[in-house]
Design a protein around this motif. Structure first.
Motif, PDB file in Angstrom:
ATOM      1  N   VAL A  85       1.061  -1.140   0.081  1.00  0.00           N
ATOM      2  CA  VAL A  85      -0.056   0.129  -0.092  1.00  0.00           C
ATOM      3  C   VAL A  85       0.866   1.076  -0.140  1.00  0.00           C
ATOM      4  O   VAL A  85       1.431   1.782   1.116  1.00  0.00           O
ATOM      5  CB  VAL A  85      -0.828  -0.019   1.080  1.00  0.00           C
ATOM      6  CG1 VAL A  85      -1.781   1.313   1.106  1.00  0.00           C
ATOM      7  CG2 VAL A  85      -1.518  -1.481   1.302  1.00  0.00           C
ATOM      8  N   PRO A  86       1.199   1.816  -1.269  1.00  0.00           N
ATOM      9  CA  PRO A  86       2.288   2.956  -1.206  1.00  0.00           C
ATOM     10  C   PRO A  86       1.452   4.017  -0.656  1.00  0.00           C
ATOM     11  O   PRO A  86       0.252   4.397  -1.160  1.00  0.00           O
ATOM     12  CB  PRO A  86       2.317   3.131  -2.654  1.00  0.00           C
ATOM     13  CG  PRO A  86       2.230   1.746  -3.170  1.00  0.00           C
ATOM     14  CD  PRO A  86       1.074   1.230  -2.480  1.00  0.00           C
ATOM     15  N   LEU A  87       1.932   4.808   0.216  1.00  0.00           N
ATOM     16  CA  LEU A  87       1.306   6.119   0.949  1.00  0.00           C
ATOM     17  C   LEU A  87       2.094   7.255   0.647  1.00  0.00           C
ATOM     18  O   LEU A  87       3.469   7.074   0.858  1.00  0.00           O
ATOM     19  CB  LEU A  87       0.956   5.813   2.368  1.00  0.00           C
ATOM     20  CG  LEU A  87       0.317   4.381   2.566  1.00  0.00           C
ATOM     21  CD1 LEU A  87       0.625   4.142   4.088  1.00  0.00           C
ATOM     22  CD2 LEU A  87      -1.055   4.742   2.466  1.00  0.00           C
ATOM     23  N   VAL A  88       1.533   8.425  -0.003  1.00  0.00           N
ATOM     24  CA  VAL A  88       2.158   9.572   0.056  1.00  0.00           C
ATOM     25  C   VAL A  88       1.654  10.847   0.923  1.00  0.00           C
ATOM     26  O   VAL A  88       0.528  10.902   0.398  1.00  0.00           O
ATOM     27  CB  VAL A  88       2.489   9.872  -1.469  1.00  0.00           C
ATOM     28  CG1 VAL A  88       3.273  11.402  -1.395  1.00  0.00           C
ATOM     29  CG2 VAL A  88       3.120   8.812  -2.237  1.00  0.00           C
TER      30      VAL A  88
ATOM     31  N   ALA B 132      -2.090  10.114   0.476  1.00  0.00           N
ATOM     32  CA  ALA B 132      -2.905   9.464  -0.665  1.00  0.00           C
ATOM     33  C   ALA B 132      -2.243   8.090  -0.867  1.00  0.00           C
ATOM     34  O   ALA B 132      -0.914   7.957  -0.619  1.00  0.00           O
ATOM     35  CB  ALA B 132      -2.590  10.164  -1.987  1.00  0.00           C
ATOM     36  N   ALA B 133      -3.264   6.904  -1.257  1.00  0.00           N
ATOM     37  CA  ALA B 133      -2.937   5.607  -1.190  1.00  0.00           C
ATOM     38  C   ALA B 133      -2.951   5.277  -2.579  1.00  0.00           C
ATOM     39  O   ALA B 133      -3.968   5.880  -3.291  1.00  0.00           O
ATOM     40  CB  ALA B 133      -3.613   4.769  -0.319  1.00  0.00           C
ATOM     41  N   SER B 134      -2.256   4.445  -2.996  1.00  0.00           N
ATOM     42  CA  SER B 134      -2.231   3.635  -4.377  1.00  0.00           C
ATOM     43  C   SER B 134      -2.903   2.672  -4.330  1.00  0.00           C
ATOM     44  O   SER B 134      -3.199   1.751  -3.260  1.00  0.00           O
ATOM     45  CB  SER B 134      -1.029   3.720  -5.090  1.00  0.00           C
ATOM     46  OG  SER B 134      -0.382   4.650  -5.188  1.00  0.00           O
ATOM     47  N   GLY B 135      -3.469   1.988  -5.320  1.00  0.00           N
ATOM     48  CA  GLY B 135      -4.313   0.825  -5.383  1.00  0.00           C
ATOM     49  C   GLY B 135      -5.702   0.893  -5.245  1.00  0.00           C
ATOM     50  O   GLY B 135      -6.288   1.986  -4.916  1.00  0.00           O
TER      51      GLY B 135
ATOM     52  N   HIS C 124       1.964  -2.262   8.965  1.00  0.00           N
ATOM     53  CA  HIS C 124       2.687  -2.630   7.839  1.00  0.00           C
ATOM     54  C   HIS C 124       3.245  -1.959   6.917  1.00  0.00           C
ATOM     55  O   HIS C 124       4.210  -1.840   6.368  1.00  0.00           O
ATOM     56  CB  HIS C 124       1.915  -3.954   7.403  1.00  0.00           C
ATOM     57  CG  HIS C 124       1.658  -4.981   8.092  1.00  0.00           C
ATOM     58  ND1 HIS C 124       0.850  -5.315   9.105  1.00  0.00           N
ATOM     59  CD2 HIS C 124       2.527  -6.515   7.760  1.00  0.00           C
ATOM     60  CE1 HIS C 124       0.959  -6.316   9.594  1.00  0.00           C
ATOM     61  NE2 HIS C 124       2.035  -7.238   8.947  1.00  0.00           N
ATOM     62  N   TYR C 125       2.419  -0.814   6.771  1.00  0.00           N
ATOM     63  CA  TYR C 125       2.781   0.291   5.684  1.00  0.00           C
ATOM     64  C   TYR C 125       3.120   1.519   6.262  1.00  0.00           C
ATOM     65  O   TYR C 125       1.991   1.983   6.865  1.00  0.00           O
ATOM     66  CB  TYR C 125       1.692   0.151   4.520  1.00  0.00           C
ATOM     67  CG  TYR C 125       1.570  -1.264   3.895  1.00  0.00           C
ATOM     68  CD1 TYR C 125       0.202  -2.187   4.489  1.00  0.00           C
ATOM     69  CD2 TYR C 125       2.319  -2.042   3.222  1.00  0.00           C
ATOM     70  CE1 TYR C 125      -0.063  -3.233   4.044  1.00  0.00           C
ATOM     71  CE2 TYR C 125       2.208  -3.393   2.895  1.00  0.00           C
ATOM     72  CZ  TYR C 125       1.073  -3.994   3.258  1.00  0.00           C
ATOM     73  OH  TYR C 125       0.876  -5.255   2.597  1.00  0.00           O
ATOM     74  N   TRP C 126       3.732   2.251   5.422  1.00  0.00           N
ATOM     75  CA  TRP C 126       3.964   3.659   5.895  1.00  0.00           C
ATOM     76  C   TRP C 126       4.460   4.574   4.862  1.00  0.00           C
ATOM     77  O   TRP C 126       4.982   4.153   3.705  1.00  0.00           O
ATOM     78  CB  TRP C 126       5.449   3.655   6.868  1.00  0.00           C
ATOM     79  CG  TRP C 126       5.081   3.090   8.078  1.00  0.00           C
ATOM     80  CD1 TRP C 126       5.241   1.900   8.501  1.00  0.00           C
ATOM     81  CD2 TRP C 126       4.851   3.941   9.462  1.00  0.00           C
ATOM     82  NE1 TRP C 126       4.873   1.439   9.733  1.00  0.00           N
ATOM     83  CE2 TRP C 126       4.541   2.743  10.410  1.00  0.00           C
ATOM     84  CE3 TRP C 126       4.314   5.138   9.733  1.00  0.00           C
ATOM     85  CZ2 TRP C 126       4.050   3.082  11.615  1.00  0.00           C
ATOM     86  CZ3 TRP C 126       4.076   5.491  10.925  1.00  0.00           C
ATOM     87  CH2 TRP C 126       4.014   4.460  11.934  1.00  0.00           C
ATOM     88  N   GLY C 127       3.807   5.736   5.066  1.00  0.00           N
ATOM     89  CA  GLY C 127       4.479   6.857   3.999  1.00  0.00           C
ATOM     90  C   GLY C 127       5.979   7.472   4.471  1.00  0.00           C
ATOM     91  O   GLY C 127       6.349   6.990   5.554  1.00  0.00           O
ATOM     92  N   GLN C 128       6.503   8.359   3.599  1.00  0.00           N
ATOM     93  CA  GLN C 128       7.878   8.809   3.834  1.00  0.00           C
ATOM     94  C   GLN C 128       7.716  10.096   4.667  1.00  0.00           C
ATOM     95  O   GLN C 128       8.798  10.491   5.226  1.00  0.00           O
ATOM     96  CB  GLN C 128       8.267   9.343   2.446  1.00  0.00           C
ATOM     97  CG  GLN C 128       7.746  10.749   2.121  1.00  0.00           C
ATOM     98  CD  GLN C 128       6.287  10.906   1.630  1.00  0.00           C
ATOM     99  OE1 GLN C 128       5.490   9.860   1.320  1.00  0.00           O
ATOM    100  NE2 GLN C 128       5.976  12.198   1.441  1.00  0.00           N
TER     101      GLN C 128
END
Length: 123
Positions: free
Chosen positions: A2-5, A23-26, A111-115
């Protein structure tokens, strides 16, 4: 994955407001509960707020209740953090995180993080 920006950080005067976005992709964004954390220099990553998959339930750290609002728009694959009445102690890098479990308040459980996006507060 889950890419997060994150976006929306910046320099704000104390007492001002900001709205952070993540914003998430997918196509599976609505399957994930989301959280916001922040990390100031020399400090551990701190839980700020969480929201469930539909947005119907939210949870906040005591330190931000009444000033921070987490929300999400699943049609836009985006989660928001509205910050009012910014204080110098709010200055930090703000991160969004995703996981399929709601109400996680410990960073290592996501599990998923942005930058991250930097929030700076001038007094």
């Amino acid at each position: 994955q889950v890419p997060l920006v994150e976006s929306g950080g910046g320099l704000v005067q104390a007492g001002g407001s900001l709205r952070l976005s993540c914003a998430a992709s997918g196509r599976t964004f609505s399957n994930y509960a989301m959280g916001w954390f922040r990390q100031a220099p020399g400090k551990e990553r701190e839980f700020v707020a969480a929201i469930n998959w539909s947005g119907s339930s939210t949870y906040y750290a005591d330190s931000v209740k009444g000033r921070f609002t987490i929300s999400r728009d699943n049609a836009k694959n985006t989660v928001y953090l509205q910050i009012l009445n910014l204080k110098p102690e709010d200055a930090a890098v703000y991160y969004c995180a995703a996981d399929q479990i709601f109400l996680l308040t410990v960073a290592r459980d996501y599990h998923y993080w942005g930058q991250g996006t930097q929030v700076t507060v001038s007094s």
